[in-house]
Design a protein around this motif. Structure first.
Motif, short mmCIF file in Angstrom:
data_model
loop_
_atom_site.label_atom_id
_atom_site.label_comp_id
_atom_site.label_asym_id
_atom_site.label_seq_id
_atom_site.Cartn_x
_atom_site.Cartn_y
_atom_site.Cartn_z
N SER A 208 0.81 -1.23 0.00
CA SER A 208 0.00 0.00 0.00
C SER A 208 0.84 1.27 0.00
O SER A 208 0.78 2.08 0.92
N SER A 242 -8.29 -4.41 -1.18
CA SER A 242 -9.33 -3.94 -2.10
C SER A 242 -10.15 -2.82 -1.47
O SER A 242 -10.64 -1.94 -2.19
N VAL A 257 -4.12 3.03 -3.95
CA VAL A 257 -4.45 2.04 -4.97
C VAL A 257 -4.29 2.61 -6.38
O VAL A 257 -3.72 1.95 -7.26
N SER A 261 -1.47 1.18 -8.90
CA SER A 261 -1.90 0.62 -10.18
C SER A 261 -1.21 1.34 -11.34
O SER A 261 -0.80 0.69 -12.32
N TYR A 281 -4.31 -7.46 -5.38
CA TYR A 281 -5.25 -6.68 -4.58
C TYR A 281 -6.00 -7.67 -3.68
O TYR A 281 -6.76 -8.50 -4.19
#
Length: 305
Positions: A208, A242, A257, A261, A281
């Protein structure tokens, strides 16, 4: 029935009023083959707490050298990572787990103040939401202006030129097989380190990452690296929970996130022949509870036998 009730009442009373001779006595916290040190960094002028967890079945003098995973956040993260590595004994390559950072005794406030400085890039742009939050934390922590942000380069140099040589002189560490683990701000630091010319690491477990640090600084570092390199021969495991994707605080402040990504997409588009990239994830998990899963999956992915 009355006799049973009397016996039960007697047992309850026995537990409620322990013997005057019964006492709890302190004992050392049990650690499986862990040595702990403090280290005064000549270049940074601060003291670091270091923990070294031995590989399972390690025997001093056995003539073997072992990989090592360096863990940021010191005492606050060491136990989680070391116990995970120990539990995976037999499934992963034996390795040293080494943490560096603040001690639990220094407290949460000092831990936050130090990590904000040590994990953030030089000349950090503070114009975004995360930058404003960092400004607030620095004021609350009474950080000197030159030690609020911007310490990442100094921290990396202290690790690579001061700490690792000392540890490698004491323990049989294979310095050609070094990994780095970081979470949140430490995850940003690990990402930033990946593109530095003096990085000693070739494996990265990143949980994270707070990609908003420096308003796109990690992506600028990656772009500069790509201009002069045709390969990035490292193993990278990126993961987040998630639930972080829909957490407004994490996205507004950290771009966790979305930033992770984006990083994965950029790295994938480079087609580096030596890059081994894994992105996951984890369902039903958020920023803090995903760390343990990230550690286990990262170790299994990058250090599988």
């Amino acid at each position: 029935m009355r006799t049973q009730a009397i016996i039960a009442a007697g047992l309850l009373l026995a537990f409620a009023f322990p013997s005057a001779h019964a006492q709890l006595q302190s004992r050392p916290v049990p650690h499986r083959a862990v040595e702990s040190f403090t280290f005064q960094s000549p270049s940074m002028g601060v003291r670091f707490s270091i923990n070294v967890g031995m590989p399972r079945d390690y025997k001093p003098g056995d003539g073997k050298k072992y990989p090592a995973l360096l863990v940021t956040d010191g005492d606050f993260t060491f136990g989680n990572v070391y116990e995970s590595a120990s539990a995976l004994s037999g499934s992963i390559t034996p390795l040293f787990i080494i943490s560096v950072g603040t001690s639990l005794e220094e407290g949460e406030a000092e831990h936050v103040r130090r990590r904000v400085y040590e994990f953030s890039p030089p000349g950090m742009d503070r114009k975004n939401n995360l930058g404003q939050e960092v400004e607030r934390l620095c004021k609350e922590g009474n950080s000197p202006p030159d030690r609020c942000t911007g310490g990442a380069a100094k921290f990396l140099t202290a690790i690579s030129t001061e700490m690792i040589p000392l540890l490698a002189a004491k323990f049989p560490i294979d310095t050609s097989q070094l990994g780095l683990f970081g979470m949140s701000a430490g995850g940003f630091f690990a990402t930033w380190v990946m593109f530095q010319p003096n990085t000693p690491f070739n494996k990265y477990i990143i949980s994270s990452p707070a990609m908003a640090y420096g308003v796109g600084e990690a992506f600028r570092q990656e772009a500069d690296y790509a201009k002069t390199h045709k390969d990035l021969a490292v193993g990278v495991y990126l993961a987040a929970g998630s639930l972080e994707a829909t957490d407004p605080l994490l996205e507004v402040l950290g771009e966790v996130v979305s930033g992770m990504s984006h990083l994965a997409g950029v790295l994938g588009s480079r087609h580096y022949p030596g890059l081994k990239l894994t992105v996951e994830y984890h369902p039903g998990m958020n920023h803090n509870d995903v760390v343990g899963t990230t550690v286990v999956r990262g170790l299994r992915t990058l250090y599988a036998k």
